[in-house]
Write a protein that holds these residues in place. Sequence first.
Motif, PDB file in Angstrom:
ATOM      1  N   ILE A   8       0.847  -1.197   0.000  1.00  0.00           N
ATOM      2  CA  ILE A   8       0.000   0.000   0.000  1.00  0.00           C
ATOM      3  C   ILE A   8       0.883   1.247   0.000  1.00  0.00           C
ATOM      4  O   ILE A   8       1.600   1.511   0.961  1.00  0.00           O
ATOM      5  CB  ILE A   8      -0.937   0.023   1.227  1.00  0.00           C
ATOM      6  CG1 ILE A   8      -1.778  -1.256   1.286  1.00  0.00           C
ATOM      7  CG2 ILE A   8      -1.840   1.252   1.181  1.00  0.00           C
ATOM      8  CD1 ILE A   8      -2.687  -1.347   2.499  1.00  0.00           C
ATOM      9  N   LYS A  16      -3.384   5.091   5.025  1.00  0.00           N
ATOM     10  CA  LYS A  16      -2.715   3.842   4.624  1.00  0.00           C
ATOM     11  C   LYS A  16      -2.561   2.889   5.808  1.00  0.00           C
ATOM     12  O   LYS A  16      -2.833   1.690   5.692  1.00  0.00           O
ATOM     13  CB  LYS A  16      -1.333   4.148   4.034  1.00  0.00           C
ATOM     14  CG  LYS A  16      -1.347   4.987   2.777  1.00  0.00           C
ATOM     15  CD  LYS A  16       0.041   5.150   2.175  1.00  0.00           C
ATOM     16  CE  LYS A  16       1.016   5.837   3.116  1.00  0.00           C
ATOM     17  NZ  LYS A  16       0.622   7.240   3.402  1.00  0.00           N
ATOM     18  N   LYS A 147      -1.240  -4.363  -5.254  1.00  0.00           N
ATOM     19  CA  LYS A 147      -0.656  -3.029  -5.066  1.00  0.00           C
ATOM     20  C   LYS A 147      -1.773  -1.988  -5.070  1.00  0.00           C
ATOM     21  O   LYS A 147      -2.562  -1.936  -6.013  1.00  0.00           O
ATOM     22  CB  LYS A 147       0.346  -2.702  -6.176  1.00  0.00           C
ATOM     23  CG  LYS A 147       1.542  -3.632  -6.243  1.00  0.00           C
ATOM     24  CD  LYS A 147       2.476  -3.219  -7.367  1.00  0.00           C
ATOM     25  CE  LYS A 147       3.620  -4.192  -7.537  1.00  0.00           C
ATOM     26  NZ  LYS A 147       4.522  -3.803  -8.654  1.00  0.00           N
ATOM     27  N   LEU A 148      -1.805  -1.185  -4.014  1.00  0.00           N
ATOM     28  CA  LEU A 148      -2.797  -0.122  -3.906  1.00  0.00           C
ATOM     29  C   LEU A 148      -2.080   1.217  -3.816  1.00  0.00           C
ATOM     30  O   LEU A 148      -1.005   1.305  -3.230  1.00  0.00           O
ATOM     31  CB  LEU A 148      -3.664  -0.316  -2.652  1.00  0.00           C
ATOM     32  CG  LEU A 148      -4.383  -1.655  -2.515  1.00  0.00           C
ATOM     33  CD1 LEU A 148      -5.076  -1.736  -1.158  1.00  0.00           C
ATOM     34  CD2 LEU A 148      -5.395  -1.843  -3.643  1.00  0.00           C
ATOM     35  N   LYS A 198       3.066   6.124  -8.519  1.00  0.00           N
ATOM     36  CA  LYS A 198       2.156   4.982  -8.574  1.00  0.00           C
ATOM     37  C   LYS A 198       2.771   3.900  -9.458  1.00  0.00           C
ATOM     38  O   LYS A 198       3.185   4.170 -10.584  1.00  0.00           O
ATOM     39  CB  LYS A 198       0.799   5.412  -9.148  1.00  0.00           C
ATOM     40  CG  LYS A 198      -0.245   4.296  -9.156  1.00  0.00           C
ATOM     41  CD  LYS A 198      -1.502   4.730  -9.853  1.00  0.00           C
ATOM     42  CE  LYS A 198      -1.405   4.621 -11.347  1.00  0.00           C
ATOM     43  NZ  LYS A 198      -1.313   3.197 -11.827  1.00  0.00           N
ATOM     44  N   ALA A 202      -0.643  -0.720 -10.009  1.00  0.00           N
ATOM     45  CA  ALA A 202      -1.332  -0.419  -8.744  1.00  0.00           C
ATOM     46  C   ALA A 202      -2.753   0.068  -9.006  1.00  0.00           C
ATOM     47  O   ALA A 202      -3.031   0.715 -10.022  1.00  0.00           O
ATOM     48  CB  ALA A 202      -0.557   0.631  -7.959  1.00  0.00           C
ATOM     49  N   ILE A 203      -3.631  -0.261  -8.088  1.00  0.00           N
ATOM     50  CA  ILE A 203      -5.031   0.186  -8.162  1.00  0.00           C
ATOM     51  C   ILE A 203      -5.173   1.450  -7.323  1.00  0.00           C
ATOM     52  O   ILE A 203      -4.821   1.465  -6.144  1.00  0.00           O
ATOM     53  CB  ILE A 203      -5.982  -0.904  -7.642  1.00  0.00           C
ATOM     54  CG1 ILE A 203      -5.858  -2.168  -8.499  1.00  0.00           C
ATOM     55  CG2 ILE A 203      -7.429  -0.412  -7.632  1.00  0.00           C
ATOM     56  CD1 ILE A 203      -6.591  -3.369  -7.931  1.00  0.00           C
ATOM     57  N   ILE A 205      -6.933   4.175  -5.110  1.00  0.00           N
ATOM     58  CA  ILE A 205      -8.065   4.312  -4.182  1.00  0.00           C
ATOM     59  C   ILE A 205      -8.115   5.772  -3.736  1.00  0.00           C
ATOM     60  O   ILE A 205      -7.289   6.215  -2.945  1.00  0.00           O
ATOM     61  CB  ILE A 205      -7.916   3.400  -2.946  1.00  0.00           C
ATOM     62  CG1 ILE A 205      -7.718   1.936  -3.353  1.00  0.00           C
ATOM     63  CG2 ILE A 205      -9.126   3.562  -2.022  1.00  0.00           C
ATOM     64  CD1 ILE A 205      -8.920   1.299  -4.004  1.00  0.00           C
ATOM     65  N   GLN A 215     -14.281   2.149   2.283  1.00  0.00           N
ATOM     66  CA  GLN A 215     -12.979   1.887   1.694  1.00  0.00           C
ATOM     67  C   GLN A 215     -12.538   0.446   1.942  1.00  0.00           C
ATOM     68  O   GLN A 215     -12.061  -0.235   1.023  1.00  0.00           O
ATOM     69  CB  GLN A 215     -11.944   2.845   2.277  1.00  0.00           C
ATOM     70  CG  GLN A 215     -10.518   2.563   1.833  1.00  0.00           C
ATOM     71  CD  GLN A 215      -9.538   3.548   2.448  1.00  0.00           C
ATOM     72  OE1 GLN A 215      -9.148   4.505   1.809  1.00  0.00           O
ATOM     73  NE2 GLN A 215      -9.145   3.311   3.690  1.00  0.00           N
ATOM     74  N   VAL A 219     -11.577  -2.506  -0.843  1.00  0.00           N
ATOM     75  CA  VAL A 219     -10.235  -3.101  -0.889  1.00  0.00           C
ATOM     76  C   VAL A 219     -10.278  -4.585  -0.585  1.00  0.00           C
ATOM     77  O   VAL A 219      -9.559  -5.379  -1.207  1.00  0.00           O
ATOM     78  CB  VAL A 219      -9.294  -2.369   0.092  1.00  0.00           C
ATOM     79  CG1 VAL A 219      -7.957  -3.097   0.211  1.00  0.00           C
ATOM     80  CG2 VAL A 219      -9.070  -0.939  -0.370  1.00  0.00           C
TER      81      VAL A 219
END
Length: 227
Positions: A8, A16, A147-148, A198, A202-203, A205, A215, A219
């Motif tokens: 994250i 985070k 991966k966020l 990023k 990665a996604i 958010i 949230q 996730v």
Amino acid sequence: MKKITIAIDGFSSTGKSTLAKQLAKTLGYVYVDTGAMYRAVTYFIMQNNWITPTKIDKLAIVKNLDKINLHFQFNEQLGYAEMYLNNKNVEKQIRTLEVSQNVSRIAEISEIRAKLVQQQQEMGKNKAIVMDGRDIGTVVFPNADVKLFMTASAETRAQRRFNELVENGQRVSFAEVLENVQQRDYIDTHREDSPLVKAEDAIVIDNSVLTKEEQFKVVLQIVNKHL
């Protein structure tokens, strides 16, 4: 169920750590707050007067890196691990605005990043880990399963940080907290060594208007797809 690595990344005060703790608790995974590691190093440097608003004694810092011992110790009452610096609990001391004002400058030092990245990679060699920070999905675990990238407006993040500091009894103004958030954003994204970016896979958010519960639900669905 297979074990995975969850990375994250994101800007300061995007929640985070809160999200990472929720995921780790739900999955029974190890949680590592890399931000706390950089904060602890920063606190050590501040205690030794090797940093001022205008100067950093990099030579003294690098020379004394071997005197910095970091480890996390689980607190059953809190339900998560706390940061220890040279066997002393510094969880409260590292969360001050003063440390926040210096941590991004210290995190720019390549020797510090190399030392902490090595420790972080060792912690995650067996997977089943949730780690948050600035370069987890790009440097520490470039092959992470999930991966966020967390983001929110600077004003929203500053308000969250301001509320947290006030709740902890610190006397601060919203203006100085907002300035600190903006300064950290600039330093984090412009440093030469491992800048905040990023990862391609990665996604994103954006939690500007999401509650913690909303949230987490989003996730967890993402994570469950990989499990």
